[in-house]
Design a protein around this motif. Structure first.
Motif, PDB file in Angstrom:
ATOM      1  N   ASP A  13       1.063  -0.998  -0.010  1.00 59.66           N
ATOM      2  CA  ASP A  13       0.005   0.105  -0.027  1.00 59.66           C
ATOM      3  C   ASP A  13       0.736   1.301   0.044  1.00 59.66           C
ATOM      4  OD1 ASP A  13      -2.417  -1.590  -0.121  1.00 59.66           O
ATOM      5  OD2 ASP A  13      -2.402  -1.444   2.254  1.00 59.66           O
ATOM      6  N   GLU A  14       1.823   1.300   0.858  1.00 61.57           N
ATOM      7  CA  GLU A  14       3.014   2.403   0.801  1.00 61.57           C
ATOM      8  C   GLU A  14       3.571   2.797  -0.406  1.00 61.57           C
ATOM      9  OE1 GLU A  14       5.402   2.696   4.165  1.00 61.57           O
ATOM     10  OE2 GLU A  14       3.922   1.884   5.513  1.00 61.57           O
ATOM     11  N   PHE A  15       3.854   1.563  -1.217  1.00 64.16           N
ATOM     12  CA  PHE A  15       4.519   1.709  -2.353  1.00 64.16           C
ATOM     13  C   PHE A  15       3.524   2.230  -3.466  1.00 64.16           C
ATOM     14  CE2 PHE A  15       5.995  -0.130  -6.542  1.00 64.16           C
ATOM     15  CZ  PHE A  15       7.040   0.173  -6.498  1.00 64.16           C
ATOM     16  N   GLY A  16       2.241   1.709  -3.289  1.00 60.42           N
ATOM     17  CA  GLY A  16       1.513   2.211  -4.328  1.00 60.42           C
ATOM     18  C   GLY A  16       1.164   3.646  -4.084  1.00 60.42           C
ATOM     19  N   LYS A  17       1.184   4.261  -2.951  1.00 58.92           N
ATOM     20  CA  LYS A  17       0.948   5.503  -2.735  1.00 58.92           C
ATOM     21  C   LYS A  17       2.102   6.481  -3.304  1.00 58.92           C
ATOM     22  CE  LYS A  17      -2.008   5.027   1.405  1.00 58.92           C
ATOM     23  NZ  LYS A  17      -2.347   5.286   3.002  1.00 58.92           N
ATOM     24  N   LYS A  18       3.344   5.771  -3.001  1.00 60.73           N
ATOM     25  CA  LYS A  18       4.602   6.581  -3.445  1.00 60.73           C
ATOM     26  C   LYS A  18       4.406   6.585  -5.102  1.00 60.73           C
ATOM     27  CE  LYS A  18       7.704   5.737   0.236  1.00 60.73           C
ATOM     28  NZ  LYS A  18       8.884   5.308   0.760  1.00 60.73           N
ATOM     29  N   ASP A  20       1.771   6.519  -6.766  1.00 60.43           N
ATOM     30  CA  ASP A  20       0.827   7.525  -7.319  1.00 60.43           C
ATOM     31  C   ASP A  20       1.324   8.823  -7.075  1.00 60.43           C
ATOM     32  OD1 ASP A  20      -0.888   5.492  -7.860  1.00 60.43           O
ATOM     33  OD2 ASP A  20      -2.192   5.574  -5.933  1.00 60.43           O
ATOM     34  N   ARG A  21       2.084   9.251  -6.186  1.00 62.29           N
ATOM     35  CA  ARG A  21       2.758  10.629  -6.087  1.00 62.29           C
ATOM     36  C   ARG A  21       3.654  10.912  -7.113  1.00 62.29           C
ATOM     37  NH1 ARG A  21       3.470  10.330   0.264  1.00 62.29           N
ATOM     38  NH2 ARG A  21       4.883   8.704  -0.239  1.00 62.29           N
ATOM     39  N   CYS A  22       4.410   9.927  -7.439  1.00 58.85           N
ATOM     40  CA  CYS A  22       5.301  10.029  -8.383  1.00 58.85           C
ATOM     41  C   CYS A  22       4.630  10.461  -9.768  1.00 58.85           C
ATOM     42  CB  CYS A  22       6.067   8.609  -8.685  1.00 58.85           C
ATOM     43  SG  CYS A  22       7.582   8.555  -7.281  1.00 58.85           S
ATOM     44  N   VAL A  23       3.727   9.628 -10.225  1.00 58.43           N
ATOM     45  CA  VAL A  23       3.084   9.900 -11.436  1.00 58.43           C
ATOM     46  C   VAL A  23       2.345  11.320 -11.333  1.00 58.43           C
ATOM     47  CG1 VAL A  23       0.947   9.289 -12.733  1.00 58.43           C
ATOM     48  CG2 VAL A  23       2.451   7.354 -11.834  1.00 58.43           C
ATOM     49  N   THR A  24       1.749  11.851 -10.221  1.00 58.04           N
ATOM     50  CA  THR A  24       1.146  13.113 -10.133  1.00 58.04           C
ATOM     51  C   THR A  24       2.498  14.174 -10.199  1.00 58.04           C
ATOM     52  OG1 THR A  24      -0.660  12.168  -8.810  1.00 58.04           O
ATOM     53  CG2 THR A  24      -0.351  14.476  -8.706  1.00 58.04           C
ATOM     54  N   ASP A  25       3.234  14.021  -9.595  1.00 57.16           N
ATOM     55  CA  ASP A  25       4.488  14.796  -9.654  1.00 57.16           C
ATOM     56  C   ASP A  25       5.112  14.938 -10.979  1.00 57.16           C
ATOM     57  OD1 ASP A  25       6.399  16.712  -8.271  1.00 57.16           O
ATOM     58  OD2 ASP A  25       7.814  14.939  -8.351  1.00 57.16           O
ATOM     59  N   ILE A  60      10.098  16.509 -16.487  1.00 53.77           N
ATOM     60  CA  ILE A  60      10.269  14.819 -16.419  1.00 53.77           C
ATOM     61  C   ILE A  60      11.641  14.448 -15.620  1.00 53.77           C
ATOM     62  CG2 ILE A  60      10.561  12.766 -17.709  1.00 53.77           C
ATOM     63  CD1 ILE A  60       8.377  14.134 -19.716  1.00 53.77           C
ATOM     64  N   GLY A  61      12.599  15.039 -15.834  1.00 57.08           N
ATOM     65  CA  GLY A  61      14.121  14.920 -15.622  1.00 57.08           C
ATOM     66  C   GLY A  61      13.909  15.221 -13.948  1.00 57.08           C
ATOM     67  N   VAL A  62      13.518  16.225 -13.482  1.00 57.39           N
ATOM     68  CA  VAL A  62      13.367  16.578 -12.048  1.00 57.39           C
ATOM     69  C   VAL A  62      12.420  15.482 -11.301  1.00 57.39           C
ATOM     70  CG1 VAL A  62      12.549  18.479 -10.359  1.00 57.39           C
ATOM     71  CG2 VAL A  62      14.126  19.198 -12.315  1.00 57.39           C
ATOM     72  N   ALA A  63      11.357  15.264 -11.976  1.00 61.80           N
ATOM     73  CA  ALA A  63      10.289  14.385 -11.335  1.00 61.80           C
ATOM     74  C   ALA A  63      11.066  13.058 -11.273  1.00 61.80           C
ATOM     75  CB  ALA A  63       9.024  14.413 -12.058  1.00 61.80           C
ATOM     76  N   TYR A  64      11.519  12.620 -11.955  1.00 57.36           N
ATOM     77  CA  TYR A  64      12.321  11.233 -12.019  1.00 57.36           C
ATOM     78  C   TYR A  64      13.088  11.150 -10.963  1.00 57.36           C
ATOM     79  CZ  TYR A  64      15.009   7.293 -13.503  1.00 57.36           C
ATOM     80  OH  TYR A  64      15.873   6.136 -13.319  1.00 57.36           O
ATOM     81  N   ARG A  65      14.157  12.281 -11.092  1.00 57.39           N
ATOM     82  CA  ARG A  65      15.061  12.278  -9.466  1.00 57.39           C
ATOM     83  C   ARG A  65      14.519  12.104  -8.310  1.00 57.39           C
ATOM     84  NH1 ARG A  65      18.465  17.247  -9.699  1.00 57.39           N
ATOM     85  NH2 ARG A  65      16.407  18.028  -9.087  1.00 57.39           N
ATOM     86  N   THR A  66      13.207  13.127  -8.285  1.00 58.29           N
ATOM     87  CA  THR A  66      12.470  13.079  -6.917  1.00 58.29           C
ATOM     88  C   THR A  66      11.869  11.728  -6.503  1.00 58.29           C
ATOM     89  OG1 THR A  66      12.156  15.451  -7.147  1.00 58.29           O
ATOM     90  CG2 THR A  66      10.707  14.224  -5.771  1.00 58.29           C
ATOM     91  N   CYS A  67      11.421  11.220  -7.736  1.00 62.82           N
ATOM     92  CA  CYS A  67      10.722   9.915  -7.487  1.00 62.82           C
ATOM     93  C   CYS A  67      11.904   8.653  -7.065  1.00 62.82           C
ATOM     94  CB  CYS A  67      10.040   9.363  -8.634  1.00 62.82           C
ATOM     95  SG  CYS A  67       8.436  10.175  -9.008  1.00 62.82           S
ATOM     96  N   GLU A  68      12.821   8.615  -7.719  1.00 63.55           N
ATOM     97  CA  GLU A  68      13.882   7.711  -7.690  1.00 63.55           C
ATOM     98  C   GLU A  68      14.159   7.930  -6.038  1.00 63.55           C
ATOM     99  OE1 GLU A  68      17.850   6.326  -9.715  1.00 63.55           O
ATOM    100  OE2 GLU A  68      17.615   8.188  -9.730  1.00 63.55           O
ATOM    101  N   ARG A  69      14.548   9.104  -5.598  1.00 64.86           N
ATOM    102  CA  ARG A  69      15.020   9.238  -4.200  1.00 64.86           C
ATOM    103  C   ARG A  69      14.160   8.915  -3.187  1.00 64.86           C
ATOM    104  NH1 ARG A  69      15.789  15.219  -3.242  1.00 64.86           N
ATOM    105  NH2 ARG A  69      16.983  14.829  -5.332  1.00 64.86           N
ATOM    106  N   ASP A  70      12.698   9.167  -3.580  1.00 68.28           N
ATOM    107  CA  ASP A  70      11.450   8.677  -2.452  1.00 68.28           C
ATOM    108  C   ASP A  70      11.309   7.406  -2.324  1.00 68.28           C
ATOM    109  OD1 ASP A  70       9.183   9.501  -0.984  1.00 68.28           O
ATOM    110  OD2 ASP A  70       8.083   9.445  -2.719  1.00 68.28           O
ATOM    111  N   LEU A  71      11.462   6.829  -3.613  1.00 66.17           N
ATOM    112  CA  LEU A  71      11.202   5.056  -3.668  1.00 66.17           C
ATOM    113  C   LEU A  71      12.376   4.366  -2.934  1.00 66.17           C
ATOM    114  CD1 LEU A  71       9.684   4.702  -7.243  1.00 66.17           C
ATOM    115  CD2 LEU A  71       8.476   4.295  -5.028  1.00 66.17           C
ATOM    116  N   ASN A  72      13.709   5.132  -2.983  1.00 67.23           N
ATOM    117  CA  ASN A  72      14.935   4.535  -2.466  1.00 67.23           C
ATOM    118  C   ASN A  72      15.001   4.765  -1.030  1.00 67.23           C
ATOM    119  OD1 ASN A  72      15.239   2.846  -4.937  1.00 67.23           O
ATOM    120  ND2 ASN A  72      16.730   4.453  -5.626  1.00 67.23           N
TER     121      ASN A  72
END
Length: 75
Positions: A13-18, A20-25, A60-72
């Motif tokens: 569930d937490e992974f799904g929420k993260k 979702d936030r990444c896609v929205t971001d 897209i690049g900034v969002a990718y970096r943010t998502c990568e940091r959030d997921l890891n």
């Protein structure tokens, strides 16, 4: 006898929420980059398309970096 079960670092569930936030971001930052690039294109670059494409890529690049940091972050 105690059972030694490995506890997962985070639930699905937490992974799904993260995710979702990444896609929205990503959508928000890509749209912001597109809008900013379009404004610069109209005002300064004689209606060329490269500023809009470049702004979208930066978003897209900034969002990718943010998502990568959030997921890891939980590893």
């Amino acid at each position: 006898m105690s059972e030694n079960k490995a506890k997962p670092t985070f639930s699905e569930d937490e992974f799904g929420k993260k995710l979702d936030r990444c896609v929205t971001d990503t959508l928000i930052k890509a749209a912001g980059g597109l809008a900013l690039g379009t404004v610069f294109s109209l005002l300064f670059f004689k209606r060329r398309s490269w500023p809009a494409i470049m702004g979208t890529g930066f978003g897209i690049g900034v969002a990718y970096r943010t998502c990568e940091r959030d997921l890891n972050s939980d590893i």
